[in-house]
Design a protein around this motif. Structure first.
Motif, PDB file in Angstrom:
ATOM      1  N   ASP B  16       8.770  21.795   6.144  1.00 27.11           N
ATOM      2  CA  ASP B  16       8.411  20.743   5.118  1.00 27.11           C
ATOM      3  C   ASP B  16       9.801  20.697   4.075  1.00 27.11           C
ATOM      4  O   ASP B  16       9.718  19.835   3.106  1.00 27.11           O
ATOM      5  N   TYR B  24      10.957  18.852   0.950  1.00 34.81           N
ATOM      6  CA  TYR B  24      11.456  17.412   0.931  1.00 34.81           C
ATOM      7  C   TYR B  24      10.528  16.399   0.075  1.00 34.81           C
ATOM      8  O   TYR B  24       9.407  16.394   0.226  1.00 34.81           O
ATOM      9  N   TYR B  25      11.205  15.653  -0.877  1.00 33.85           N
ATOM     10  CA  TYR B  25      10.260  15.156  -1.720  1.00 33.85           C
ATOM     11  C   TYR B  25       9.188  13.964  -1.099  1.00 33.85           C
ATOM     12  O   TYR B  25       8.019  14.018  -2.020  1.00 33.85           O
ATOM     13  N   PRO B  26       9.498  13.200  -0.160  1.00 36.95           N
ATOM     14  CA  PRO B  26       8.432  12.466   0.386  1.00 36.95           C
ATOM     15  C   PRO B  26       7.166  13.211   0.853  1.00 36.95           C
ATOM     16  O   PRO B  26       6.098  12.816   0.841  1.00 36.95           O
ATOM     17  N   ILE B  29       4.868  13.330  -1.832  1.00 35.79           N
ATOM     18  CA  ILE B  29       3.935  12.034  -2.109  1.00 35.79           C
ATOM     19  C   ILE B  29       2.710  12.288  -0.758  1.00 35.79           C
ATOM     20  O   ILE B  29       1.646  11.863  -1.280  1.00 35.79           O
ATOM     21  N   ALA B  30       3.050  12.753   0.448  1.00 34.75           N
ATOM     22  CA  ALA B  30       2.183  12.799   1.461  1.00 34.75           C
ATOM     23  C   ALA B  30       1.040  13.735   0.833  1.00 34.75           C
ATOM     24  O   ALA B  30      -0.211  13.612   1.042  1.00 34.75           O
ATOM     25  N   ILE B  32       0.105  14.298  -2.158  1.00 34.41           N
ATOM     26  CA  ILE B  32      -0.781  13.766  -3.067  1.00 34.41           C
ATOM     27  C   ILE B  32      -1.558  12.594  -2.508  1.00 34.41           C
ATOM     28  O   ILE B  32      -2.892  12.712  -2.665  1.00 34.41           O
ATOM     29  N   ASP B  33      -1.143  11.974  -1.654  1.00 38.76           N
ATOM     30  CA  ASP B  33      -2.349  11.221  -0.736  1.00 38.76           C
ATOM     31  C   ASP B  33      -3.083  12.130  -0.064  1.00 38.76           C
ATOM     32  O   ASP B  33      -4.467  11.448  -0.104  1.00 38.76           O
ATOM     33  N   HIS B  34      -3.006  13.218   0.574  1.00 38.34           N
ATOM     34  CA  HIS B  34      -4.057  13.851   0.985  1.00 38.34           C
ATOM     35  C   HIS B  34      -5.175  14.234   0.169  1.00 38.34           C
ATOM     36  O   HIS B  34      -6.316  14.303   0.179  1.00 38.34           O
ATOM     37  N   HIS B  37      -7.620  11.766  -0.731  1.00 43.25           N
ATOM     38  CA  HIS B  37      -8.801  11.716   0.249  1.00 43.25           C
ATOM     39  C   HIS B  37      -9.554  12.938  -0.101  1.00 43.25           C
ATOM     40  O   HIS B  37     -11.038  12.665   0.190  1.00 43.25           O
ATOM     41  N   HIS B  38      -8.936  14.112  -0.532  1.00 43.92           N
ATOM     42  CA  HIS B  38     -10.109  15.205  -0.540  1.00 43.92           C
ATOM     43  C   HIS B  38     -11.047  15.033  -1.815  1.00 43.92           C
ATOM     44  O   HIS B  38     -12.102  15.312  -1.929  1.00 43.92           O
ATOM     45  N   VAL B  60      -2.305   2.303  -1.988  1.00 46.96           N
ATOM     46  CA  VAL B  60      -1.876   2.361  -3.124  1.00 46.96           C
ATOM     47  C   VAL B  60      -0.974   0.963  -3.341  1.00 46.96           C
ATOM     48  O   VAL B  60      -0.261   0.598  -2.436  1.00 46.96           O
ATOM     49  N   LEU B  63       3.032   3.659  -7.988  1.00 48.42           N
ATOM     50  CA  LEU B  63       2.968   5.139  -7.699  1.00 48.42           C
ATOM     51  C   LEU B  63       4.130   5.600  -8.644  1.00 48.42           C
ATOM     52  O   LEU B  63       5.396   4.877  -8.701  1.00 48.42           O
ATOM     53  N   VAL B  65       6.064   9.047 -10.277  1.00 48.71           N
ATOM     54  CA  VAL B  65       6.085  10.333 -10.377  1.00 48.71           C
ATOM     55  C   VAL B  65       7.131  11.145 -11.102  1.00 48.71           C
ATOM     56  O   VAL B  65       8.312  10.351 -11.350  1.00 48.71           O
ATOM     57  N   GLU B 111      -1.132   7.390  -8.905  1.00 46.10           N
ATOM     58  CA  GLU B 111      -1.085   6.549  -8.174  1.00 46.10           C
ATOM     59  C   GLU B 111      -2.273   5.343  -8.621  1.00 46.10           C
ATOM     60  O   GLU B 111      -3.225   5.614  -9.190  1.00 46.10           O
TER      61      GLU B 111
ATOM     62  N   PRO C  26       3.923   7.411   2.274  1.00 48.98           N
ATOM     63  CA  PRO C  26       5.097   8.433   1.939  1.00 48.98           C
ATOM     64  C   PRO C  26       6.294   8.129   3.170  1.00 48.98           C
ATOM     65  O   PRO C  26       7.266   8.484   2.729  1.00 48.98           O
ATOM     66  N   LEU C  63      10.415   8.697 -10.117  1.00 46.31           N
ATOM     67  CA  LEU C  63      10.199   7.841  -9.103  1.00 46.31           C
ATOM     68  C   LEU C  63       9.081   6.718  -9.261  1.00 46.31           C
ATOM     69  O   LEU C  63       8.046   7.142  -9.967  1.00 46.31           O
TER      70      LEU C  63
END
Lengths: 149, 149, 149, 149
Positions: B16, B24-26, B29-30, B32-34, B37-38, B60, B63, B65, B111, C26, C63
């Protein structure tokens, strides 16, 4: 008779690399997958259309990779892909990855893919399919030259 | 009345992280998206079912951040997420990421998501939808406590 | 005086897309990050050299993204990036993503980045740095034209 | 004498899946890599420390995977990993991925990894290393039980 080869150039980005400063190896696998998609497009059989019009998917069931040397950010690599075997319901795609910046071989990989379709009676169940004749022919027509995408 | 918060723990893996040795900053973001969903699952409204049964998606559209400090491999982080705004057709999800290993704040994000549906007359065109009442109610029922997934 | 713009074309691949059939958002953030790296290269200041020769890194601290329309596999997108603000220790990079295949705007984003260096007395601690003069000048020299990578 | 097995549970997220609604197969490779890191930690030999204190890295040189059935978002999978071969300068890690939600086998994989070090006289050149005795012993001590991380 040489098989049709699709070549795709990828620039290795900072974000593609890991803390060891080299392309994170699962990313090489993603580039291999992308290249198979490009190969299908290059003969006029985009995987997208295959799914949309016939419901046929071509998932990977086997993968064999040898890694020869790393690629790092800023390097450009070429992924050369072609079909090396046609079975009745499966086929093998071979990939050679070369570091254009250094001239070194990066990796060699073979994917085994199968033709499958959703079972109409059991959604979520896949049934294997015979490789469509026109798909195989599209690749035959395309041979002896290289497409650069 | 505090909103329902969903907490999700993520271990930052070697893969990662980027050549600067940090997540890695993207990838943040993933995560955050997960976590969105949770959050939906935690109130009994999985995004998956929303799509399957009603054809509603919640993409979305905005965004924002702030990154406070990096996380590195081996660190564990908590992503705490809750709805901070309900509009008629949109809503905002706020996320706070904390580095459990160091105690430091990693990032804060908001988001903005909208409810959309495929236009039956124009496949590929999306039309905005009013936020379903039962979805909003599900979140109201769930408030004042935290779910850890 | 228009700022130097770096343009980078990305083909959206099958594997870049999510179950909603569109580029997983992302991944758009990763392409934005890649494009900042390309922008720096286009003025002769690769981030890689900045790190190697001066120990300066330029991490993202803020961002802000608006998503206008999705991109799907097979689409080609252009990421146009340029510096919109120089602060004493920070700067903003603006990105516009256009779907070349459909002509639609995909997203607009602004990254705020800071110049930092490892604290020699506290490994793992970063201290902010003044934006190097020659870096700012490199961008000034480069303005009024567009580089396509 | 059974080898030490490290088990790691992964929840397959929406964003891990591709337009065919299943976990994008290169992500399975990333989870395999993560699991090798967890295996090393479980015997007290984190790869991170190996690199930091001795400059030894353990890159993948070979990968062989059989994919049995897909996993989709919402599914939980277990990645069970253990060392199946010790060579003088290389070793093999075997991984079995099981879909906990459905009970199905997802994939089996073998990674071949080598011990390498940067050549002090040629930065960027790697030289192979004998597997350190204490590393091998750490795995021997750990055998006959399973660690769940």
């Amino acid at each position: 008779m040489p098989a049709r080869i699709s070549r795709r150039r990828v620039r290795v980005e900072f974000g593609d690399c890991d803390p060891a400063q080299i392309a994170y190896y699962p990313n090489l696998i993603a580039w291999i997958d992308h290249s198979t998609h490009h190969l299908f497009e290059s003969v006029g059989f985009p995987v997208r259309d295959l799914q949309a019009s016939r419901g046929i998917q071509v998932p990977v069931v086997g993968l064999n990779v040898r890694f020869h040397s790393p690629a790092t950010w800023g390097d450009e690599i070429d992924v050369d892909s072609h079909i090396v075997r046609w079975g009745s319901k499966s086929f093998d795609v071979q990939h050679r990855i070369t570091n254009v910046t250094t001239g070194d071989a990066v990796a060699e990989a073979t994917e085994t893919r199968v033709c499958v379709k959703l079972d109409p009676n059991h959604p979520k169940k896949l049934v294997s399919q015979v490789v469509p004749d026109d798909m195989r022919l599209a690749f035959a027509r395309g041979d002896a030259f290289t497409t650069v995408i």
